[in-house]
Design an enzyme around this catalytic site. Structure first.
Site, PDB file in Angstrom:
ATOM      1  N   ASP A  18       0.856  -1.180   0.000  1.00  0.00           N
ATOM      2  CA  ASP A  18       0.000   0.000   0.000  1.00  0.00           C
ATOM      3  C   ASP A  18       0.892   1.231   0.000  1.00  0.00           C
ATOM      4  O   ASP A  18       1.981   1.218   0.595  1.00  0.00           O
ATOM      5  CB  ASP A  18      -0.901   0.011   1.241  1.00  0.00           C
ATOM      6  N   GLU A  20       0.811   5.614   0.534  1.00  0.00           N
ATOM      7  CA  GLU A  20       0.098   6.840   0.876  1.00  0.00           C
ATOM      8  C   GLU A  20       0.696   7.964   0.040  1.00  0.00           C
ATOM      9  O   GLU A  20       1.912   8.007  -0.177  1.00  0.00           O
ATOM     10  CB  GLU A  20       0.229   7.152   2.368  1.00  0.00           C
ATOM     11  N   HIS A 165      -4.988   4.627   7.589  1.00  0.00           N
ATOM     12  CA  HIS A 165      -4.401   5.265   6.410  1.00  0.00           C
ATOM     13  C   HIS A 165      -2.894   5.426   6.563  1.00  0.00           C
ATOM     14  O   HIS A 165      -2.308   6.435   6.176  1.00  0.00           O
ATOM     15  CB  HIS A 165      -5.064   6.615   6.131  1.00  0.00           C
TER      16      HIS A 165
END
Length: 248
Positions: A18, A20, A165
Site C-alpha cells: 500500500d 500513501e 491510512h
C-alpha cells in the site's frame, strides 16, 4: 517481462502493499508517494514472512500539507527528513519484483504510482507475477454487504477497528478483511440453502429505514458509493493505465 526471472526464489510468494500519497487539489498537480508499506506472506498458510515500511520525502515538499485532516495522517514535518524514493527504490524493487502483488484498488492506483515513482528516477519498475486486487475480488464474490467497497467500511463491518491510512497498518488490515470475507463465503457454501438466503445482500443498495431513527439496521445506504472496481481481480500483468482515481 523485464527484470522478472521465472522460477526465482520467492516468485510464488504474495506481497500485500500500500502507498500513501499527496492529494492533488488543483489542475496540473500530481500525486507524490509519501509512504510505502508491504508484507510478504506465504500463499499456503498466509503467514507473514517479511514486512517493510518507510516514509518518503517527495521532490516537491510544498505539495505535502502542513497539517493532516486525519489523526494519523502524514504531514510535511513527518517526511522532511525521510529518504527520497531513489534511496529506497532498491528495497521496494526487491520486495515487489517477481512476486504476486495484492492490495485494495492497486490496479488503478498503487500500481500506477509505483510506475511513476520509478520513472521519476529513470529506472524500470518492478514486474509482478500476477495481481490480486481485493477491490475487484470482493465486489464480485462478497458484494456490497458493508455498504460500499472501501477498506474502512469493510473493516468496520467485521469489527476490525478504524482504518489508519498508514501503509503497513492498512496492508495488514487488508489481509484480515480478506480472511474474514473468505470465512463467511466458506460458511455460506457449506449451507447455501440456509445461510445464503439470510446473509447475502441484494445486488442493489437500499436506503436506511426512516422508521428506525437513531438505530442502525442491516440495510445499506445509497449515499456512500465506492469507485467502480476493476473488472478482473486477478491478472497476469500489471495494467499500468494512467488515471487519477484516489485511494479506496
Amino acid at each position: 517481462m523485464e527484470g522478472f526471472i521465472p522460477g526465482q526464489e520467492g516468485s510464488a510468494e504474495i506481497v500485500f502493499f500500500d502507498i500513501e500519497t499527496t492529494v492533488p487539489n488543483r489542475a496540473g498537480q500530481r500525486f507524490w508517494v509519501l509512504e510505502f508499506g508491504a508484507i510478504v506472506v506465504c500463499p499456503r498458510n498466509l503467514v507473514e514472512l517479511e514486512s517493510y515500511s518507510t516514509l518518503i520525502k517527495p521532490k516537491d515538499l510544498s505539495a505535502v500539507a502542513l497539517r493532516s485532516g486525519r489523526c494519523d495522517g502524514i504531514t510535511r514535518g513527518a517526511v522532511a527528513d525521510a529518504p527520497g524514493f531513489e534511496d529506497v527504490a532498491d528495497k521496494i524493487f526487491s520486495l515487489l519484483n517477481g512476486r504476486i502483488w495484492a492490495g485494495h484498488n492497486i490496479q488503478r492506483f498503487d500500481c500506477v504510482r509505483i510506475k511513476e515513482a520509478f520513472a521519476d528516477i529513470g529506472r524500470p519498475p518492478p514486474v509482478s507475477a500476477g495481481i490480486i486486487d481485493s477491490l475487484g475480488v470482493l465486489t464480485e464474490k462478497f458484494g456490497r454487504r458493508a455498504g460500499n467497497m472501501k477498506m474502512a467500511s469493510l473493516a468496520t463491518y467485521f469489527g476490525l477497528g478504524q482504518q489508519k491510512h498508514r501503509s503497513l497498518d492498512d496492508v495488514r488490515m487488508n489481509l484480515e478483511v480478506l480472511k474474514h470475507c473468505a470465512t463467511v463465503l466458506f460458511l455460506e457454501s457449506s449451507l447455501p440453502s440456509i445461510l445464503n438466503g439470510s446473509w447475502q445482500s441484494p445486488p442493489t443498495i437500499t436506503t436506511r429505514s426512516r422508521s428506525s431513527a437513531g438505530k442502525s439496521t442491516c440495510r445499506e445506504e445509497t449515499s456512500r458509493k465506492s469507485s467502480s472496481p476493476p473488472s478482473v481481480g486477478y491478472q497476469r500483468s500489471v495494467p499500468y493505465t494512467r488515471g487519477s482515481l484516489g485511494k479506496v
